[in-house]
Design a protein around this motif. Structure first.
Motif, PDB file in Angstrom:
ATOM      1  N   ASN A   1       0.831  -1.216   0.000  1.00  0.00           N
ATOM      2  CA  ASN A   1       0.000   0.000   0.000  1.00  0.00           C
ATOM      3  C   ASN A   1       0.855   1.252   0.000  1.00  0.00           C
TER       4      ASN A   1
ATOM      5  N   GLY B   1      -0.105   4.183   1.066  1.00  0.00           N
ATOM      6  CA  GLY B   1      -0.301   4.803   2.378  1.00  0.00           C
ATOM      7  C   GLY B   1      -1.358   4.021   3.122  1.00  0.00           C
ATOM      8  N   GLY B   2      -1.494   4.292   4.381  1.00  0.00           N
ATOM      9  CA  GLY B   2      -2.541   3.646   5.168  1.00  0.00           C
ATOM     10  C   GLY B   2      -2.288   2.169   5.436  1.00  0.00           C
TER      11      GLY B   2
ATOM     12  N   ARG C   1      -4.790  -0.661   7.327  1.00  0.00           N
ATOM     13  CA  ARG C   1      -5.262  -1.892   6.694  1.00  0.00           C
ATOM     14  C   ARG C   1      -4.795  -3.132   7.462  1.00  0.00           C
TER      15      ARG C   1
ATOM     16  N   ASN D   1      -9.052   3.130  -1.538  1.00  0.00           N
ATOM     17  CA  ASN D   1      -7.720   2.708  -1.967  1.00  0.00           C
ATOM     18  C   ASN D   1      -6.632   3.122  -0.990  1.00  0.00           C
ATOM     19  N   PHE D   2      -6.957   4.063  -0.130  1.00  0.00           N
ATOM     20  CA  PHE D   2      -5.941   4.636   0.752  1.00  0.00           C
ATOM     21  C   PHE D   2      -6.099   4.151   2.189  1.00  0.00           C
ATOM     22  N   SER D   3      -7.023   3.229   2.406  1.00  0.00           N
ATOM     23  CA  SER D   3      -7.303   2.726   3.752  1.00  0.00           C
ATOM     24  C   SER D   3      -7.608   3.865   4.722  1.00  0.00           C
ATOM     25  N   ALA D   4      -8.369   4.836   4.236  1.00  0.00           N
ATOM     26  CA  ALA D   4      -8.721   5.947   5.116  1.00  0.00           C
ATOM     27  C   ALA D   4      -9.909   5.584   6.011  1.00  0.00           C
ATOM     28  N   ILE D   5     -10.514   4.432   5.747  1.00  0.00           N
ATOM     29  CA  ILE D   5     -11.643   3.988   6.579  1.00  0.00           C
ATOM     30  C   ILE D   5     -11.370   2.568   7.075  1.00  0.00           C
ATOM     31  N   ALA D   6     -11.440   2.383   8.378  1.00  0.00           N
ATOM     32  CA  ALA D   6     -11.373   1.037   8.956  1.00  0.00           C
ATOM     33  C   ALA D   6     -12.753   0.747   9.544  1.00  0.00           C
TER      34      ALA D   6
ATOM     35  N   VAL E   1      -5.631  10.726   5.993  1.00  0.00           N
ATOM     36  CA  VAL E   1      -5.278   9.742   4.965  1.00  0.00           C
ATOM     37  C   VAL E   1      -6.213   9.881   3.749  1.00  0.00           C
TER      38      VAL E   1
ATOM     39  N   HIS F   1      -8.208  11.101   0.559  1.00  0.00           N
ATOM     40  CA  HIS F   1      -7.843  11.907  -0.612  1.00  0.00           C
ATOM     41  C   HIS F   1      -9.044  12.633  -1.224  1.00  0.00           C
TER      42      HIS F   1
END
Lengths: 122, 286
Positions: free
Chosen positions: A46, A48-49, A53, B84-89, B101, B103
């Motif tokens: 990845n 970022g993040g 994850r 795509n940026f794993s801004a939400i868990a 995080v 975008h």
């Protein structure tokens, strides 16, 4: 109780991986049944993040404790929300860390770093 | 100089910081009859230190960030799976949103069938506009810690093609997305280069970038001393137009470090930058 450890290889005789989010694998270990399972870390590439994850994967697998040398603040936020305890690993193999955990010799990880955010150190 | 038929947009860029983008773009703007100077180096804008603009008008720049209405959320995870940026868990069946995080693509909000996610504005910086004699000075400022200055640059350059004045864009250093955003609407790119091997390497990087964008370009060699100049060699080998050379001299360095605009303070530099201006205008008229 299910615990997780970042791993460089699918072997308990190898050392714990140096970081959490970018670890190639996670070892999931059940302290009761002694069963173990290796998960591929899909977050390893990845941009970022990665920590978020990776923490999601740990939380989704019903892990109650994570043993890691370090952990970033975003991953910590996910893990603590999911009531996953974070323990600091000791120098040595994954096996030695599991033994230390079972003997209650590991302490909680307190120095949460602000994350590398694309500047991952190897 | 008569500028009436020139409403061109010039982007000034370099492969690294400290090469002389601001020195050049500030002085080229200053020697025009009427011009617009736009500081797109939003992480550390410094053109305003030279211009000290008056009548500054300021506007906030915001981006859209998803916000959760927890009561409506069904825990379907579609938002987290999309990102795509794993801004939400998803923890305890509810999204945990990482604003820094995100975008701002808006995808999660579109996908949320329960309408539990909605967008709110998040300030990431501001743009300022003021005047300094003949120059309209525009500055973009990104708040510390923000991931991307692109929304600020978009706001700065929004009306650039409608402008009836010659415009200079002082780009961020390097050749990343933020530079591409800055040169997109430029008619001509001015590449600033230092006389070192490292400098010529940086020049090559931005030269490749402007070629990719099909932008005509020329080079200004800065900090020139009486010695072999690898950047000049690179220009000659690749048939790149050299617009001018700025000497490595104490007087210019002193004026610049005192935050003075050299071309407004000294006739010598006024002439030097005016002759460069004439050249680039000729280049774009040709």
């Amino acid at each position: 109780m299910k615990i997780a450890i970042p791993a460089e290889d699918k072997s308990m005789d190898k050392n714990v991986y140096v970081s959490f989010g970018r670890a190639p694998y996670f070892l999931l270990y059940d302290t009761k049944t002694k069963e173990c399972e290796y998960l591929d870390n899909s977050a390893v590439l990845n941009q970022g993040g990665a920590g978020i994850r990776a923490a999601q994967v740990i939380a989704d697998n019903g892990v109650k404790a994570l043993i890691t040398p370090r952990c970033g603040e975003n991953a910590e936020k996910v893990l603590s929300s999911a009531q996953v305890f974070i323990y600091k690993s000791i120098d040595g193999t994954i096996k030695e860390n599991i033994d230390a955990f079972c003997a209650e010799k590991l302490s909680l990880l307190t120095d949460i770093h602000p994350g590398f955010h694309g500047n991952e150190q190897k | 100089m008569e500028m009436s038929k020139n409403k061109k947009v010039f982007a000034v860029l370099s492969g690294k910081g400290g090469t002389g983008k601001t020195l050049l773009s500030v002085n080229l703007s200053a020697v025009c009859n009427e011009s617009v100077y736009i500081d797109c180096d939003v992480e550390e804008p410094n053109g305003h230190l030279f211009f000290k603009p008056a009548n500054v008008y300021e506007e906030e720049v915001t981006v859209k960030i998803p916000t959760l209405n927890s009561n409506l959320c069904t825990g379907c995870r579609k938002c987290a799976d999309l990102c795509n940026f794993s801004a939400i868990a998803i923890v305890n069946k509810k999204p945990l949103i990482f604003e820094e995080v995100c975008h701002s693509c808006g995808g999660c909000v579109l996908l949320c069938e329960a309408k539990a996610l909605y967008e709110k504005d998040k300030a990431i910086g501001k743009v300022q506009s003021g005047t300094s004699d003949n120059v309209t000075v525009k500055t973009g400022i990104l708040n510390t810690g923000e991931a991307s200055g692109i929304p600020i640059i978009k706001k700065l350059l929004k009306d650039i093609l409608k402008s009836n004045k010659i415009t200079f864009i002082d780009c961020p250093p390097g050749s990343a997305c933020i530079v591409m955003e800055s040169i997109k609407d430029a008619d001509y790119c001015i590449l600033v280069a230092e006389p070192t091997i490292f400098g010529s390497h940086n020049l090559k990087m931005i030269y490749e970038l402007v070629k990719l964008f099909n932008k005509p370009c020329g080079v200004v060699l800065n900090k020139c001393i009486d010695a072999d100049n690898p950047s000049e060699r690179f220009c000659n080998e690749n048939n790149i137009k050299i617009i001018g050379k700025i000497p490595f001299d104490t007087e210019l360095g002193t004026l610049n470090s005192d935050a003075e605009i050299a071309s407004r303070k000294s006739e010598k530099y006024q002439e030097m930058f005016s002759s460069m201006l004439e050249k680039i205008i000729k280049e774009t008229d040709a």
